[in-house]
Write a protein that holds these residues in place. Structure first.
Motif, PDB file in Angstrom:
ATOM      1  N   LEU A  94       0.820  -1.205   0.000  1.00 16.11           N
ATOM      2  CA  LEU A  94       0.000   0.000   0.000  1.00 16.11           C
ATOM      3  C   LEU A  94       0.857   1.259   0.000  1.00 16.11           C
ATOM      4  O   LEU A  94       0.452   2.292  -0.537  1.00 16.11           O
ATOM      5  N   PRO A  97       4.389   2.549  -4.383  1.00 18.10           N
ATOM      6  CA  PRO A  97       3.766   2.174  -5.661  1.00 18.10           C
ATOM      7  C   PRO A  97       4.692   1.286  -6.490  1.00 18.10           C
ATOM      8  O   PRO A  97       5.915   1.273  -6.281  1.00 18.10           O
ATOM      9  N   ARG A 229      -6.557   7.847  -0.140  1.00 19.07           N
ATOM     10  CA  ARG A 229      -6.088   7.125   1.052  1.00 19.07           C
ATOM     11  C   ARG A 229      -4.675   6.556   0.911  1.00 19.07           C
ATOM     12  O   ARG A 229      -3.958   6.471   1.908  1.00 19.07           O
ATOM     13  N   ALA A 230      -4.229   6.172  -0.295  1.00 13.35           N
ATOM     14  CA  ALA A 230      -2.887   5.610  -0.434  1.00 13.35           C
ATOM     15  C   ALA A 230      -1.804   6.647  -0.150  1.00 13.35           C
ATOM     16  O   ALA A 230      -0.662   6.291   0.149  1.00 13.35           O
ATOM     17  N   SER A 231      -2.152   7.933  -0.213  1.00 13.46           N
ATOM     18  CA  SER A 231      -1.156   8.979   0.002  1.00 13.46           C
ATOM     19  C   SER A 231      -0.745   9.112   1.458  1.00 13.46           C
ATOM     20  O   SER A 231       0.205   9.838   1.759  1.00 13.46           O
ATOM     21  N   GLU A 254      -9.355   1.279   3.967  1.00 11.69           N
ATOM     22  CA  GLU A 254      -8.675   0.454   2.966  1.00 11.69           C
ATOM     23  C   GLU A 254      -9.352  -0.916   2.862  1.00 11.69           C
ATOM     24  O   GLU A 254      -9.505  -1.610   3.865  1.00 11.69           O
TER      25      GLU A 254
END
Length: 621
Positions: A94, A97, A229-231, A254
């Motif tokens: 997560l 990347p 949310r991944a940030s 998530e």
């Protein structure tokens, strides 16, 4: 290493060959030999020796010398894995990347020198806001829960907080629910800081662009990040502020293991890195109120008089649903008066035309003769159609009274737009839902019918906002139903222009609608929090769910060394093959529960038992 087995979720020592001494830096991607195959991994640290008594295997190769795993993110991944009883490899998927080799060859241009002064006028009506921004400029770490007022230009206000932090020499991380919010904050940051001062992290950017933005953050070329949310794992250097907007939106949760929540990860980062925190939204979640009751954060909210000037909120009783009209007179008046000056927003909870049908005479639900599924109408000229099997039922008749007429107890946005078009001839009526979501509408007379979450932003704000069918939103079977309903209504009502009008159609006695009239989400959150404390529910307690086949679930409960005072509720049947139990402990025993469930996952992995799904603090039950 990127190994999915929980019992192997720990660092391993490998020898660094001389030829890789300059490229196998901490944070670099490498290939190592493990269990007879090559697996991916990250270098956590370099050391002169090892406590391993045997011969160390050498690294197979360095995939990339780019240090993509920052030390603080490596530490955070361990904290997140422990908190949600998962594995670090799942967290790192997560956090980092996928690699894009071409993007690594492109240097990250540094941010241009900022020359604009910090603007704080947009926070003018919020008491203590200037002190909050002043502490950000001074490099301190204040923490606040901010409840936005109707008509607030929240992206510009967030940008002002980011600019204050940047003026103090520190970076910021802003997490919002979806791409539409990212676009708004992106524009506000550009207007406040200037072009090239921040990075945008979203999946919509594409693999190459997203990895390029990630590298600009990792290399220190960008110190301000906005994303979904991944940030929350973005390796911002000198992190000074974390912001989460609308933390009650389920998009912040998530859906992949170990199922962390963006708000909680950001709060962990604030604690870990000594950063300021801002939990913001038009509504206030029970978790945000819990932060206030603990004294962890202070409340930023506009005075009652300022809120009253911004918008007038009324609640009018809806139809009897057996007889009567769906749009009461007061709602029609609000639309008529508002559309004379500009756009009007009508929010409806259902998409489509007519999601369900019933007998016009006796109100018996209309069912398909082939599969007994519910009938619906896809359009004004379409025959009734089954939602399950798709079979048309043009010759349907009521099995109870024989009547052939149909009525629609629940109308979608398409039918609502059709009715409003007939009620207001000559007025433009636009729909926003599903695949046809409008980004924004012009400041000209029009009626915009939108489903929840698909409300476009109006230039200058809406003259009026009408909330229809609130009984549907309140009728869901969910622990957070009142909190979620108020969040959805406030998200739409917050788009009204200063001096505009909001009309909700529903039961005036509903506590959620009363909180909307008072614009007091913190009051409803306090009420919900008190009920959760009495019922021993989160956030006053910590819970976890274990889901699996009956045999696997029995094995898990036998192997688990749960902490003292743990309650096991269930099992209950989830589907034909799956059952679920809920484990509940006092909030103080939350870390012990996470540790016990993490150890359970390692035991099951080592013994190769059938898998179970473990979820700590699920967003809903």
């Amino acid at each position: 290493m990127d190994v999915p087995l929980a019992h192997l979720d720990r660092p391993f020592d490998y020898a660094v060959p001389v030829r890789m001494a300059d490229t196998a830096v901490p944070g670099a991607r490498v290939k190592v030999r493990f269990a007879g195959q090559d697996v991916d991994g990250y270098v956590l640290a370099r050391a002169a020796g090892s406590d391993h008594t045997g011969r160390l295997q050498p690294l197979r190769r360095v995939v990339s010398s780019e240090p993509v795993l920052a030390p603080e993110i490596a530490e955070l991944s361990a904290l997140v894995a422990r908190r949600w009883a998962g594995t670090r490899s799942d967290v790192l998927r997560l956090a980092v990347p996928p690699r894009h080799a071409a993007a690594e060859k492109v240097p990250s241009a540094p941010s241009p020198v900022a020359t604009r002064p910090v603007e704080i006028q947009s926070w003018g009506e919020v008491p203590h806001a200037e002190a909050f921004l002043g502490r950000l400029r001074a490099g301190d770490a204040p923490r606040a829960v901010w409840t936005a007022a109707p008509g607030d230009d929240w992206p510009s206000m967030v940008a002002a907080a980011v600019a204050s932090t940047l003026a103090g020499g520190r970076g910021s991380l802003v997490c919002v629910p979806d791409q539409r919010d990212v676009t708004r904050v992106d524009a506000a940051l550009t207007a406040t800081l200037g072009a090239g001062q921040h990075a945008v992290l979203t999946a919509e950017s594409g693999p190459a662009a997203r990895y390029g933005e990630f590298l600009s953050i990792s290399r220190g070329a960008r110190k301000v990040v906005v994303g979904t949310r991944a940030s929350v794992f973005a390796p911002v250097r000198d992190l000074g502020l974390v912001v989460v907007w609308d933390d009650g939106d389920d998009l912040h949760a998530e859906p992949r293991a170990p199922y962390p929540h963006a708000r909680d990860v950001l709060l962990m980062r604030a604690e870990q890195q000594g950063a300021a925190a801002l939990v913001a939204g038009f509504a206030c979640t029970v978790e945000a109120h819990h932060l206030l009751t603990r004294g962890w954060a202070h409340h930023l909210v506009a005075p009652r008089a300022a809120v009253r000037r911004r918008a007038r909120v009324d609640v009018v009783p809806g139809e009897d649903r057996a007889v009567g009209t769906r749009l009461p007179r007061l709602a029609l008046e609000a639309i008529r008066e508002g559309v004379a000056d500009g756009p009007v927003l009508v929010q409806t909870p259902r998409a489509g035309y007519a999601a369900s049908l019933a007998c016009e005479r006796c109100r018996t639900p209309a069912r398909c003769g082939a599969c007994s599924g519910p009938l619906r109408l896809a359009g004004p000229t379409s025959p009734p159609q089954c939602r399950w099997c798709g079979q048309a039922a043009a010759s349907w008749s009521c099995p109870e009274c024989g009547h052939r007429g149909l009525r629609a107890p629940v109308l979608g946005e398409a039918r609502t737009a059709e009715e409003l078009g007939r009620s207001f001839p000559g007025t433009t009526v636009r729909s926003s839902s599903g695949e046809r979501i409008l980004e924004c509408v012009a400041d000209k007379p029009a009626i915009v019918v939108a489903t929840v979450g698909a409300e476009p932003v109006a230039e200058g704000g809406y003259c009026a906002v009408v909330l229809l069918d609130t009984w549907i939103t309140l009728g869901r079977d969910d622990l957070r139903v009142a909190e979620e309903a108020l969040r959805r209504w406030m998200g739409a009502a917050g788009l009204v222009r200063p001096g505009g009008r909001v009309v909700a159609v529903g039961d005036p006695a509903s506590p959620a609608l009363q909180a909307l009239v008072r614009w007091d989400p913190a009051g409803l959150a306090a009420r919900e929090w008190a009920e959760r404390v009495e019922a021993h529910l989160p956030p006053a307690a910590r819970i976890a769910t274990i889901t699996g086949e009956p045999g696997a679930l029995d094995d898990a409960l036998t192997l688990a060394s749960l902490p003292d005072h743990a309650e096991v509720l269930g099992p209950v049947v989830v589907s034909a093959d799956l059952q679920r139990v809920v484990v509940r402990v006092p909030a103080a025993s939350g870390p012990a529960l996470s540790d016990a469930l993490g150890e359970l996952q390692r035991l099951r992995s080592a013994r190769k038992l059938d898998p179970v799904r473990v979820q700590v603090d699920p967003p809903t039950l």
